[in-house]
Every structure is written in C-alpha cells, then in structure tokens.
Design a protein around this motif. Sequence first.
Motif, PDB file in Angstrom:
ATOM      1  N   ASP A 192       0.852  -1.196   0.000  1.00  0.00           N
ATOM      2  CA  ASP A 192       0.000   0.000   0.000  1.00  0.00           C
ATOM      3  C   ASP A 192       0.884   1.241   0.000  1.00  0.00           C
ATOM      4  O   ASP A 192       1.995   1.213   0.544  1.00  0.00           O
ATOM      5  CB  ASP A 192      -0.839   0.079   1.289  1.00  0.00           C
ATOM      6  CG  ASP A 192      -1.847  -1.040   1.436  1.00  0.00           C
ATOM      7  OD1 ASP A 192      -2.365  -1.513   0.400  1.00  0.00           O
ATOM      8  OD2 ASP A 192      -2.115  -1.440   2.588  1.00  0.00           O
ATOM      9  N   LEU A 193       0.355   2.322  -0.555  1.00  0.00           N
ATOM     10  CA  LEU A 193       1.008   3.619  -0.355  1.00  0.00           C
ATOM     11  C   LEU A 193       0.453   4.268   0.906  1.00  0.00           C
ATOM     12  O   LEU A 193      -0.717   4.084   1.262  1.00  0.00           O
ATOM     13  CB  LEU A 193       0.787   4.528  -1.566  1.00  0.00           C
ATOM     14  CG  LEU A 193       1.441   4.040  -2.864  1.00  0.00           C
ATOM     15  CD1 LEU A 193       1.167   5.022  -3.998  1.00  0.00           C
ATOM     16  CD2 LEU A 193       2.950   3.855  -2.688  1.00  0.00           C
ATOM     17  N   VAL A 194       1.307   5.039   1.583  1.00  0.00           N
ATOM     18  CA  VAL A 194       0.940   5.788   2.785  1.00  0.00           C
ATOM     19  C   VAL A 194       1.197   7.257   2.478  1.00  0.00           C
ATOM     20  O   VAL A 194       2.274   7.599   1.999  1.00  0.00           O
ATOM     21  CB  VAL A 194       1.794   5.337   3.987  1.00  0.00           C
ATOM     22  CG1 VAL A 194       1.527   6.193   5.204  1.00  0.00           C
ATOM     23  CG2 VAL A 194       1.559   3.859   4.283  1.00  0.00           C
TER      24      VAL A 194
ATOM     25  N   LYS B  54       4.528   5.273  10.693  1.00  0.00           N
ATOM     26  CA  LYS B  54       3.497   4.372  10.165  1.00  0.00           C
ATOM     27  C   LYS B  54       4.091   3.049   9.678  1.00  0.00           C
ATOM     28  O   LYS B  54       3.382   2.225   9.107  1.00  0.00           O
ATOM     29  CB  LYS B  54       2.738   5.062   9.030  1.00  0.00           C
ATOM     30  CG  LYS B  54       2.070   6.387   9.400  1.00  0.00           C
ATOM     31  CD  LYS B  54       0.913   6.179  10.348  1.00  0.00           C
ATOM     32  CE  LYS B  54       1.293   6.491  11.778  1.00  0.00           C
ATOM     33  NZ  LYS B  54       0.187   6.267  12.736  1.00  0.00           N
TER      34      LYS B  54
ATOM     35  N   ILE C  42       0.254  -0.941   7.610  1.00  0.00           N
ATOM     36  CA  ILE C  42       0.407   0.376   8.228  1.00  0.00           C
ATOM     37  C   ILE C  42       0.206   0.261   9.738  1.00  0.00           C
ATOM     38  O   ILE C  42      -0.666  -0.478  10.209  1.00  0.00           O
ATOM     39  CB  ILE C  42      -0.564   1.411   7.612  1.00  0.00           C
ATOM     40  CG1 ILE C  42      -0.261   2.817   8.152  1.00  0.00           C
ATOM     41  CG2 ILE C  42      -2.017   1.020   7.848  1.00  0.00           C
ATOM     42  CD1 ILE C  42      -1.048   3.925   7.457  1.00  0.00           C
ATOM     43  N   VAL C  43       1.035   0.963  10.495  1.00  0.00           N
ATOM     44  CA  VAL C  43       0.923   0.989  11.950  1.00  0.00           C
ATOM     45  C   VAL C  43       0.045   2.180  12.312  1.00  0.00           C
ATOM     46  O   VAL C  43       0.375   3.314  11.996  1.00  0.00           O
ATOM     47  CB  VAL C  43       2.312   1.093  12.612  1.00  0.00           C
ATOM     48  CG1 VAL C  43       2.173   1.046  14.131  1.00  0.00           C
ATOM     49  CG2 VAL C  43       3.226  -0.034  12.112  1.00  0.00           C
ATOM     50  N   ARG C  44      -1.073   1.918  12.965  1.00  0.00           N
ATOM     51  CA  ARG C  44      -2.058   2.957  13.242  1.00  0.00           C
ATOM     52  C   ARG C  44      -1.728   3.708  14.529  1.00  0.00           C
ATOM     53  O   ARG C  44      -0.896   3.271  15.319  1.00  0.00           O
ATOM     54  CB  ARG C  44      -3.449   2.317  13.340  1.00  0.00           C
ATOM     55  CG  ARG C  44      -3.929   1.734  12.020  1.00  0.00           C
ATOM     56  CD  ARG C  44      -4.313   2.842  11.079  1.00  0.00           C
ATOM     57  NE  ARG C  44      -4.785   2.343   9.790  1.00  0.00           N
ATOM     58  CZ  ARG C  44      -4.976   3.129   8.725  1.00  0.00           C
ATOM     59  NH1 ARG C  44      -4.705   4.414   8.792  1.00  0.00           N
ATOM     60  NH2 ARG C  44      -5.405   2.635   7.596  1.00  0.00           N
ATOM     61  N   ARG C  45      -2.431   4.831  14.717  1.00  0.00           N
ATOM     62  CA  ARG C  45      -2.169   5.646  15.896  1.00  0.00           C
ATOM     63  C   ARG C  45      -3.008   5.241  17.103  1.00  0.00           C
ATOM     64  O   ARG C  45      -2.572   5.335  18.235  1.00  0.00           O
ATOM     65  CB  ARG C  45      -2.446   7.117  15.571  1.00  0.00           C
ATOM     66  CG  ARG C  45      -1.925   8.043  16.643  1.00  0.00           C
ATOM     67  CD  ARG C  45      -2.707   9.330  16.846  1.00  0.00           C
ATOM     68  NE  ARG C  45      -3.113   9.984  15.635  1.00  0.00           N
ATOM     69  CZ  ARG C  45      -3.931  11.024  15.632  1.00  0.00           C
ATOM     70  NH1 ARG C  45      -4.398  11.508  16.775  1.00  0.00           N
ATOM     71  NH2 ARG C  45      -4.304  11.560  14.500  1.00  0.00           N
TER      72      ARG C  45
END
Lengths: 304, 304
Positions: free
Chosen positions: A15-17, A53, A120-123
């Motif tokens: 994925d793109l971030v 992320k 992706i690492v979420r907040r």
Amino acid sequence: MRDDAATLTPAPGHDLVLTADAIVAGVHYFPEDPPASIARKALGVNLSDIAAKGAVPRGFLLTLALPEDWTEAWLAGFAEGLGAASASFGCPLLGGDTVRAAGPALIGVTAIGEVPTGGIVRRRTARIGDRICVSGTIGDAALGLQLRLSPEAGWARGLDPESEAHLLDRYLHPQPRLRLAPALRRFATAAMDVSDGLAGDLARMLAGEGRSAVVDAARVPLSPAAARALEREPALLDTALTGGDDYEILCTVPEADLDAFRREAATAGVPVAAIGTVVAGGEPPAFETERGRRVFAAGAFSHF
Amino acid sequence: MRDDAATLTPAPGHDLVLTADAIVAGVHYFPEDPPASIARKALGVNLSDIAAKGAVPRGFLLTLALPEDWTEAWLAGFAEGLGAASASFGCPLLGGDTVRAAGPALIGVTAIGEVPTGGIVRRRTARIGDRICVSGTIGDAALGLQLRLSPEAGWARGLDPESEAHLLDRYLHPQPRLRLAPALRRFATAAMDVSDGLAGDLARMLAGEGRSAVVDAARVPLSPAAARALEREPALLDTALTGGDDYEILCTVPEADLDAFRREAATAGVPVAAIGTVVAGGEPPAFETERGRRVFAAGAFSHF
C-alpha cells in the motif's frame, strides 16, 4: 519538471501511505535559519510521519510559497538542501508548485511511503497493558528552541558549548527515524511521531479510546545535553515533556515483545526506551515525577 | 482525521498519478470570493491536471494556511464547499495540515488519480502533423477576471447581464474535464490543461522538442459571451488567447483519429475543437488571425 504530474505505483503487495505537513516561517522555523536546513526540516518532519506508520519513503511533492523578498541565493540554498535531504532519505521529488505570496514563506510537503499491504501501523490501536516506548531522546528540540528564544535565561548562560550545539541542532535538523519502520511493523500495536510534545501526543494517541497511560518521568530518555540543562533548571522538565519538534517515535508494544523490539531497534541503530504502560481510563496520561504525579493539559503546545 | 496518514492502493493494473498546485488569496482568487468557491477552485484546478493526464481522481490531501484574520464563518463555508466539491468530483479528502500564517490564505492541494498501467497521457509527446484540439471554450475566465479588475472598461459597461454572469462564473468555478479522460487515453498523443493561457501552455507543450504549431485563431472556440465581448472590443482576442484559468484540455491527436476522438468526447458530454496543427520548428506557436500571424511571447501571463 518533465510533465504536469508524476506516476507512482507501489511494489506488488504494498500500500502507499500519504501524509501532508507544512512548515511556515516564524511559526515552525526562524526566517533566518539556513535555507538548506529549512528544506531538510520540511522533508524530515513529513518522513517522520512516514516512519511512524512503518513505511519506507517513495517520494514527495512540494508546495513552496515564497515571500516577496525572496532571493536567488536563498532559493539556491533551499534547492541544494532539498536535493541533499531527498538523496539522504532516499525520497525523490515527484512534483510540486511554486507560488509567490505576500506573507511568510511556507513549505508544504506531501510525502508518500510504502508498506506491505495492510501493514500500516495505526495511531489509535494501543491495547491496555502495552508498554509505551519512545525512540532516541526527548526534549532536546524544545530546549534548543528555548535557547533561541531566551538566550539570556539563567540556565542558558554558561551552558557548555557542546550541549548548546547539540540542543540547537536537534531543533534545526530533525532526524526522521526511518530505520525503525520494520521493527514498528513487526512489534508495535500503535505508533505516531512526537511532533507536538510527548505529553500531548501521547494524549492524542489514547484519547477517545478509553485508554490512558502512566509514565515514569525518570525513564523518559534525555540526552546528556538536556540532562545538563535540567540540572541547571529543574523546571525545564515540563519543557522537555511538553515541547515540540522531537520527531522521535512514540509507540506501544506488548510486554511480551518488548525485549525483541528493543533488540531489533538496536540492530537498526535506533535506541528505544520503555517509559510507561497503557491503562484503562479516560483521563490524560499521568507522568510520575520525583515531585508527584503530573498531568499536562492537552493542546498546551504551539510551535512558537 | 483518524490517523496521521492515509493509505491508498491503485486498482490492480493501474498507476497512481500525482500533482500538486496551490492557490493564494490575491494571486489566484479574490480574498472576498465566497469560501465555498475558493475551496472548489483549489480542488478543481488540481483535478484539471488529473483529467489532462487521462486519470480518474482517487483522493487529495490539503494544506490550508489561514491568515490571522480568519473567521469561523469563513472556515465553515470553506469546509462545506470542499465537501461538496469532493463529493461531486468523486475525490475524497485523505489527509492534510492546517497552519496559521501571517499572510494571505493559501490552499495547497495534492491530488491523486489513477490510470491503467503505462496509460498516463504525457505533455511533451506531440508528433509533427498531429491536430491540436481544445475542449470547451477558451478565454472566458480571463475575460471574467478583466470584468472583476476593470468593471468600468468600455466593453464591460453595458455587456448583457447573462454574458457577464457567464464570464464571472467561469473565472470563479473552473470545471475539470474529468469526463474527457478516457478519450484522451485512447486518442491523445499528448495533453495538458490550459491553466496559464492557451498560447503559453501550447508553447510549453512543444518547447524544446523541435516542434511548433500553426493555430487558426478563428477556430479557437469562444462562448457566446466571449464572442459578444470581442465584438465590443476586438483587442480582447489577445486576452482570450493568453489569459489564464480556462482549465480546459489542450491535446494533440493524430489526423486519422480526429473524428473518432471528437465523437467519443461528444458522447462524454465534452465538446472539442481542432484549432491547428503541430509542425516542425523551434519557434513559439503562430496564431493566424484576420490581421495576420501573431506570436505571443512565452510566459507573458501571470494570474493578476
């Protein structure tokens, strides 16, 4: 620019971030800062988000608003610094726009990174019982900013030159923690970068999710320079805990993974420290200090 | 915002297309313009680039620099207009940043579109002998801007209210030609949007590639309103050919494909007109007019 738009395709299975942050003269940096440093900061603060992320940089777009008194020399220095930062971060310029505005310079960056699909690492996904970790050292940039704003303060006068140089440099040249991204993807339940101060960013990480935190302030990692400043003026602890511009990584890691996370981070060359624990509750994070429990009001920090 | 960054992945077999353009109060729009119109313009001018590349919008990021005198009412109008434009263009907000700056408002957008892999329509790839086409009508926005700047000019006083409203609206509300994208991918050898004036943008399309153009000025499509303005003041032809903010599509199409391109464009609801031919040469494009051959100096246009 060879065209009006760039193309970008993530590697298969990725994925793109995307993230966008702007810095403004007189708000996020001093107008008299070297233009190469300003360029590096504009890209660095965005890549700090990308790293948090768990992503690898792929490229960026630039929006540059120049004040009416811009000079060729300033722009040449800016372009040179931007090119050097782009090369050192492995993040090519994909496009952008330059406009003139009758106001302070503004440098807006949209940064694009890449993670394995779904990685992706979420907040906002920290779990109760997770350990709270930060990379590097906290508070240097905020103390560096205070040195710029109040060079005549008691603690500032007579601070050793090496410490002073370290703190000023941390404010001027944030280092995005790109090498920590793989360890974050592997071990972190949640992550963000520390841009608006540790206390406020930790509160934002947990707010509205029924989670709070207890932090042992003595475990918050300080550089030798920051420690020396705090010896001279203990009240600067608040500045270190609430001041912005650290651009370190704040993350949560399950207790069982903590040692493995620290080992992988160390192998990547990034020190991380466990400073507290995620607990149930709706109140802002509590910082245990020698002088008792401190809770900082959210949103106290603004850049100048 | 639920997180510090958004993820985006092109559909299988597609590339992402990225572009960034900012608009500044007092340069690209009038500070007193309705905030909903300003928001729509900021997104629209970026999606005009996306359409010109043959792409479909996927999302955008926003950098909003607010002046010190911003109001809640302005921001509410801006947000409402942005939401409506986002919905009508099928282009969701993916992220962004808001900063305060002691200057004019600036709205920076990074827009992301999608094309089938390798399908982006480039700007500099026109071939000698191709026909030059434009969508819609040319010059309305530039005449609308003149109405704003010089309402007491001879041609402006007494212009019928319907024509005046049309020209003003074309300046305020650019319409990205999103529906033309599939026909561009299928038939165009090169394309760009007309943002800085037909003459200058055509010159940029061909410059440095050993190509020039001969344009029949009488074939440049004018709206009834623009035609009425030119009847009153023939010298406005230069304004129409060199003024900015049309946000129409300029493209080149092989002679053999011209009819098929026009049919597919018409089916998509976008009129296109063939106005000239790509020729060999290094000079700027020549516009054949009733009063002889005109060549416009490149870069003559700036927004105000």
